[in-house]
Design a protein around this motif. Structure first.
Motif, PDB file in Angstrom:
ATOM      1  N   ALA A 105       0.807  -1.219   0.000  1.00 55.17           N
ATOM      2  CA  ALA A 105       0.000   0.000   0.000  1.00 55.17           C
ATOM      3  C   ALA A 105       0.840   1.269   0.000  1.00 55.17           C
ATOM      4  CB  ALA A 105      -0.940  -0.011   1.209  1.00 55.17           C
ATOM      5  N   LEU A 106       1.973   1.260   0.673  1.00 57.94           N
ATOM      6  CA  LEU A 106       2.796   2.471   0.699  1.00 57.94           C
ATOM      7  C   LEU A 106       3.508   2.689  -0.627  1.00 57.94           C
ATOM      8  CD1 LEU A 106       4.234   2.582   4.329  1.00 57.94           C
ATOM      9  CD2 LEU A 106       2.144   3.597   3.386  1.00 57.94           C
ATOM     10  N   ALA A 107       3.933   1.622  -1.279  1.00 61.16           N
ATOM     11  CA  ALA A 107       4.499   1.772  -2.622  1.00 61.16           C
ATOM     12  C   ALA A 107       3.462   2.369  -3.567  1.00 61.16           C
ATOM     13  CB  ALA A 107       4.981   0.428  -3.139  1.00 61.16           C
ATOM     14  N   GLU A 108       2.209   1.984  -3.375  1.00 63.27           N
ATOM     15  CA  GLU A 108       1.118   2.530  -4.170  1.00 63.27           C
ATOM     16  C   GLU A 108       0.985   4.043  -3.956  1.00 63.27           C
ATOM     17  OE1 GLU A 108      -2.921   0.372  -4.639  1.00 63.27           O
ATOM     18  OE2 GLU A 108      -3.133   1.756  -2.962  1.00 63.27           O
ATOM     19  N   GLN A 109       1.156   4.481  -2.717  1.00 61.12           N
ATOM     20  CA  GLN A 109       1.080   5.916  -2.439  1.00 61.12           C
ATOM     21  C   GLN A 109       2.232   6.670  -3.099  1.00 61.12           C
ATOM     22  OE1 GLN A 109      -1.729   7.046  -0.963  1.00 61.12           O
ATOM     23  NE2 GLN A 109      -2.223   4.860  -1.026  1.00 61.12           N
ATOM     24  N   VAL A 110       3.426   6.097  -3.060  1.00 60.22           N
ATOM     25  CA  VAL A 110       4.566   6.724  -3.734  1.00 60.22           C
ATOM     26  C   VAL A 110       4.303   6.810  -5.234  1.00 60.22           C
ATOM     27  CG1 VAL A 110       7.028   6.524  -4.262  1.00 60.22           C
ATOM     28  CG2 VAL A 110       6.195   6.006  -1.950  1.00 60.22           C
ATOM     29  N   GLN A 111       3.729   5.753  -5.792  1.00 64.25           N
ATOM     30  CA  GLN A 111       3.389   5.754  -7.211  1.00 64.25           C
ATOM     31  C   GLN A 111       2.405   6.878  -7.531  1.00 64.25           C
ATOM     32  OE1 GLN A 111       1.602   2.068  -8.507  1.00 64.25           O
ATOM     33  NE2 GLN A 111       1.032   2.879 -10.511  1.00 64.25           N
ATOM     34  N   ALA A 112       1.396   7.043  -6.682  1.00 64.28           N
ATOM     35  CA  ALA A 112       0.403   8.094  -6.907  1.00 64.28           C
ATOM     36  C   ALA A 112       1.026   9.479  -6.817  1.00 64.28           C
ATOM     37  CB  ALA A 112      -0.739   7.957  -5.902  1.00 64.28           C
ATOM     38  N   MET A 113       1.855   9.704  -5.801  1.00 60.07           N
ATOM     39  CA  MET A 113       2.472  11.030  -5.644  1.00 60.07           C
ATOM     40  C   MET A 113       3.402  11.345  -6.814  1.00 60.07           C
ATOM     41  SD  MET A 113       0.960  11.986  -2.967  1.00 60.07           S
ATOM     42  CE  MET A 113      -0.160  10.913  -2.056  1.00 60.07           C
ATOM     43  N   THR A 114       4.105  10.339  -7.297  1.00 60.56           N
ATOM     44  CA  THR A 114       4.990  10.533  -8.443  1.00 60.56           C
ATOM     45  C   THR A 114       4.186  10.955  -9.671  1.00 60.56           C
ATOM     46  OG1 THR A 114       6.515   8.854  -7.578  1.00 60.56           O
ATOM     47  CG2 THR A 114       6.713   9.421  -9.909  1.00 60.56           C
ATOM     48  N   GLN A 170       7.801   4.159   8.586  1.00 63.19           N
ATOM     49  CA  GLN A 170       7.395   5.509   8.178  1.00 63.19           C
ATOM     50  C   GLN A 170       8.598   6.373   7.783  1.00 63.19           C
ATOM     51  OE1 GLN A 170       4.438   4.859   7.532  1.00 63.19           O
ATOM     52  NE2 GLN A 170       3.232   6.326   8.739  1.00 63.19           N
ATOM     53  N   GLU A 171       9.711   6.179   8.451  1.00 58.88           N
ATOM     54  CA  GLU A 171      10.914   6.921   8.089  1.00 58.88           C
ATOM     55  C   GLU A 171      11.364   6.554   6.679  1.00 58.88           C
ATOM     56  OE1 GLU A 171      15.462   7.652   9.799  1.00 58.88           O
ATOM     57  OE2 GLU A 171      14.072   6.320  10.844  1.00 58.88           O
ATOM     58  N   ALA A 172      11.388   5.257   6.370  1.00 57.24           N
ATOM     59  CA  ALA A 172      11.774   4.817   5.030  1.00 57.24           C
ATOM     60  C   ALA A 172      10.755   5.283   3.985  1.00 57.24           C
ATOM     61  CB  ALA A 172      11.916   3.298   5.002  1.00 57.24           C
ATOM     62  N   PHE A 173       9.476   5.244   4.327  1.00 53.95           N
ATOM     63  CA  PHE A 173       8.426   5.737   3.437  1.00 53.95           C
ATOM     64  C   PHE A 173       8.625   7.223   3.142  1.00 53.95           C
ATOM     65  CE2 PHE A 173       3.894   7.437   3.361  1.00 53.95           C
ATOM     66  CZ  PHE A 173       3.670   7.134   2.031  1.00 53.95           C
ATOM     67  N   THR A 174       8.945   7.992   4.161  1.00 49.87           N
ATOM     68  CA  THR A 174       9.153   9.427   3.987  1.00 49.87           C
ATOM     69  C   THR A 174      10.324   9.706   3.060  1.00 49.87           C
ATOM     70  OG1 THR A 174       8.189   9.874   6.156  1.00 49.87           O
ATOM     71  CG2 THR A 174       9.622  11.579   5.228  1.00 49.87           C
ATOM     72  N   ARG A 175      11.367   8.923   3.159  1.00 49.21           N
ATOM     73  CA  ARG A 175      12.512   9.097   2.260  1.00 49.21           C
ATOM     74  C   ARG A 175      12.116   8.778   0.807  1.00 49.21           C
ATOM     75  NH1 ARG A 175      16.771  10.322   5.312  1.00 49.21           N
ATOM     76  NH2 ARG A 175      16.815   9.537   7.465  1.00 49.21           N
ATOM     77  N   LEU A 176      11.269   7.800   0.613  1.00 53.89           N
ATOM     78  CA  LEU A 176      10.788   7.494  -0.731  1.00 53.89           C
ATOM     79  C   LEU A 176       9.937   8.648  -1.271  1.00 53.89           C
ATOM     80  CD1 LEU A 176       9.768   3.727  -0.418  1.00 53.89           C
ATOM     81  CD2 LEU A 176      11.791   4.672  -1.553  1.00 53.89           C
ATOM     82  N   LEU A 177       9.115   9.227  -0.422  1.00 55.05           N
ATOM     83  CA  LEU A 177       8.309  10.370  -0.841  1.00 55.05           C
ATOM     84  C   LEU A 177       9.199  11.547  -1.234  1.00 55.05           C
ATOM     85  CD1 LEU A 177       5.515  10.287   1.891  1.00 55.05           C
ATOM     86  CD2 LEU A 177       5.221   9.751  -0.531  1.00 55.05           C
ATOM     87  N   ALA A 178      10.202  11.815  -0.421  1.00 57.52           N
ATOM     88  CA  ALA A 178      11.105  12.930  -0.730  1.00 57.52           C
ATOM     89  C   ALA A 178      11.788  12.717  -2.069  1.00 57.52           C
ATOM     90  CB  ALA A 178      12.127  13.092   0.387  1.00 57.52           C
ATOM     91  N   ALA A 179      12.145  11.481  -2.352  1.00 58.02           N
ATOM     92  CA  ALA A 179      12.849  11.179  -3.592  1.00 58.02           C
ATOM     93  C   ALA A 179      11.937  11.262  -4.817  1.00 58.02           C
ATOM     94  CB  ALA A 179      13.469   9.784  -3.510  1.00 58.02           C
ATOM     95  N   CYS A 180      10.614  11.133  -4.615  1.00 60.36           N
ATOM     96  CA  CYS A 180       9.700  11.134  -5.765  1.00 60.36           C
ATOM     97  C   CYS A 180       9.259  12.529  -6.165  1.00 60.36           C
ATOM     98  CB  CYS A 180       8.492  10.240  -5.499  1.00 60.36           C
ATOM     99  SG  CYS A 180       7.138  10.990  -4.576  1.00 60.36           S
ATOM    100  N   GLY A 181       9.681  13.556  -5.423  1.00 59.12           N
ATOM    101  CA  GLY A 181       9.448  14.912  -5.873  1.00 59.12           C
ATOM    102  C   GLY A 181       8.377  15.702  -5.153  1.00 59.12           C
ATOM    103  N   VAL A 182       7.828  15.191  -4.040  1.00 59.46           N
ATOM    104  CA  VAL A 182       6.874  16.005  -3.293  1.00 59.46           C
ATOM    105  C   VAL A 182       7.610  17.172  -2.640  1.00 59.46           C
ATOM    106  CG1 VAL A 182       5.348  14.044  -2.875  1.00 59.46           C
ATOM    107  CG2 VAL A 182       7.038  14.665  -1.146  1.00 59.46           C
ATOM    108  N   ASP A 183       6.849  18.199  -2.291  1.00 61.44           N
ATOM    109  CA  ASP A 183       7.438  19.402  -1.702  1.00 61.44           C
ATOM    110  C   ASP A 183       7.477  19.359  -0.183  1.00 61.44           C
ATOM    111  OD1 ASP A 183       7.732  21.308  -4.139  1.00 61.44           O
ATOM    112  OD2 ASP A 183       5.765  20.383  -4.351  1.00 61.44           O
ATOM    113  N   GLY A 184       6.772  18.395   0.388  1.00 62.84           N
ATOM    114  CA  GLY A 184       6.758  18.274   1.838  1.00 62.84           C
ATOM    115  C   GLY A 184       5.836  17.151   2.252  1.00 62.84           C
ATOM    116  N   VAL A 185       5.819  16.901   3.550  1.00 65.85           N
ATOM    117  CA  VAL A 185       4.890  15.926   4.109  1.00 65.85           C
ATOM    118  C   VAL A 185       3.894  16.643   5.002  1.00 65.85           C
ATOM    119  CG1 VAL A 185       6.524  14.019   3.985  1.00 65.85           C
ATOM    120  CG2 VAL A 185       6.383  15.374   6.088  1.00 65.85           C
TER     121      VAL A 185
END
Length: 329
Positions: A105-114, A170-185
């Motif tokens: 499910a978290l990989a899915e969220q990274v995919q959506a944000m990307t 959650q820490e690892a998830f946040t790093r994936l989000l940062a790498a996919c180009g979001v501006d913040g959490v």
């Protein structure tokens, strides 16, 4: 100003052409896949032209990493029904192991944000939701938050083991989000209130994990901490390493100006959330927007709701806020 210039100037407290604003809301029927979430987020973007986007990931996605299952009705406003909890009892948090956010499910969220980032381009700031470990824990066990807090007082070590596993994830998830180009959490907790936690409990079961996860997002310019509920333990959050504070402006919580004065940082708020917003008139909601704009005087302010709004909030109400903000410029 374009949207990015406007939002980042507001975050820094600089002069803006007008105060930036946004809303966020679930569409429960459109959150079950990355593609549906992308499509719904882009629909809202086209319809309302908000200054920044907070794609509303399904709230249960974090607990799905440990086996939560649910069913969803086709009604956008009908909450999902949990059919299987990951753990049989709160004490089983002592057995929890970190999950891999590059899967499920978290990989899915990274995919959506990307995909959302690519679709709206660099002009529109995008923030991704991350739940605090103490908030995630309540979705893993029978009895929810009450069972988790009882465990805190009866077997703190068991709870801390579980919180550690969630925090690593959650820490690892946040790093994936940062790498996919979001501006913040948009870092959210709904447990840090006076009726649930004492300050000492906050410092043991909430704060250390929050800081680790926020550190993973430290390079991002638009990190928001959201303190959900009434009677928030605001003083415990005041030095958090974020750009923006978000909370419900209610009689038992501080005002917009109080939080800015205490922290020196930008505030996100000034509009009602669920359930009140849905039944308001256009005139009342526009008046609330104008009052909040006047309170902050156009600096260090992003206009938004106390929390998420009703999924079936009438479009005309949201358009009324946009009209009021643009007219006040």
């Amino acid at each position: 100003m374009n949207k990015r210039e406007r939002v980042m100037a507001a975050v820094r407290g600089e002069q803006v052409d007008r105060v930036p604003f946004s809303f966020w809301l679930h569409n429960f029927a459109r959150e079950g896949s990355a593609q549906a979430l992308v499509e719904e987020t882009l629909r809202l973007h086209r319809t309302f032209d908000w200054d920044f986007l907070k794609p509303q990931s399904r709230y249960q996605c974090f607990a799905e990493m440990w086996g939560l299952e649910y069913t969803q009705a086709p009604d956008r406003a009908e909450w999902p029904v949990v059919t299987k909890l990951p753990l049989r009892r709160a004490a089983d948090l002592a057995t929890l192991q970190p999950a891999d956010p590059a899967k499920g499910a978290l990989a899915e969220q990274v995919q959506a944000m990307t995909a959302i980032r690519a679709a709206v381009g660099p002009e529109v700031p995008v923030v991704a939701t991350v739940f605090a470990p103490l908030m995630v824990a309540q979705f893993l066990v029978p009895g929810g938050v009450d069972a988790v807090l009882q465990l805190a007082r009866e077997d703190a070590a068991a709870l801390e083991h579980g919180l550690e596993a969630i925090a690593v994830t959650q820490e690892a998830f946040t790093r994936l989000l940062a790498a996919c180009g979001v501006d913040g959490v948009f870092y959210a907790t709904n447990v840090a209130t006076r009726n649930l936690l004492s300050p000492d409990e906050f410092r043991r079961f909430q704060q250390p994990y929050d800081r680790r996860i926020l550190e993973a997002a430290a390079a991002l310019p638009f990190n928001i901490v959201h303190m959900c509920g009434g009677g928030i333990l605001f003083e415990e959050f005041a030095d958090y390493p974020v750009s923006v504070f978000s909370w419900a402006v209610t009689p038992d919580n501080p005002s917009l100006t109080e939080v800015h004065r205490r922290t020196g940082r930008a505030v996100l708020g000034g509009l009602p959330a669920k359930p009140a917003i849905k039944s308001m008139t256009r005139e009342a909601l526009a008046a609330r927007a104008r009052s909040s704009l006047a309170e902050m005087g156009g600096r260090f302010h992003l206009l938004g709701p106390d929390c998420s709004i009703n999924p079936d909030t009438p479009d005309e109400l949201l358009h009324a806020v946009g009209e009021a903000v643009r007219a006040a410029a």
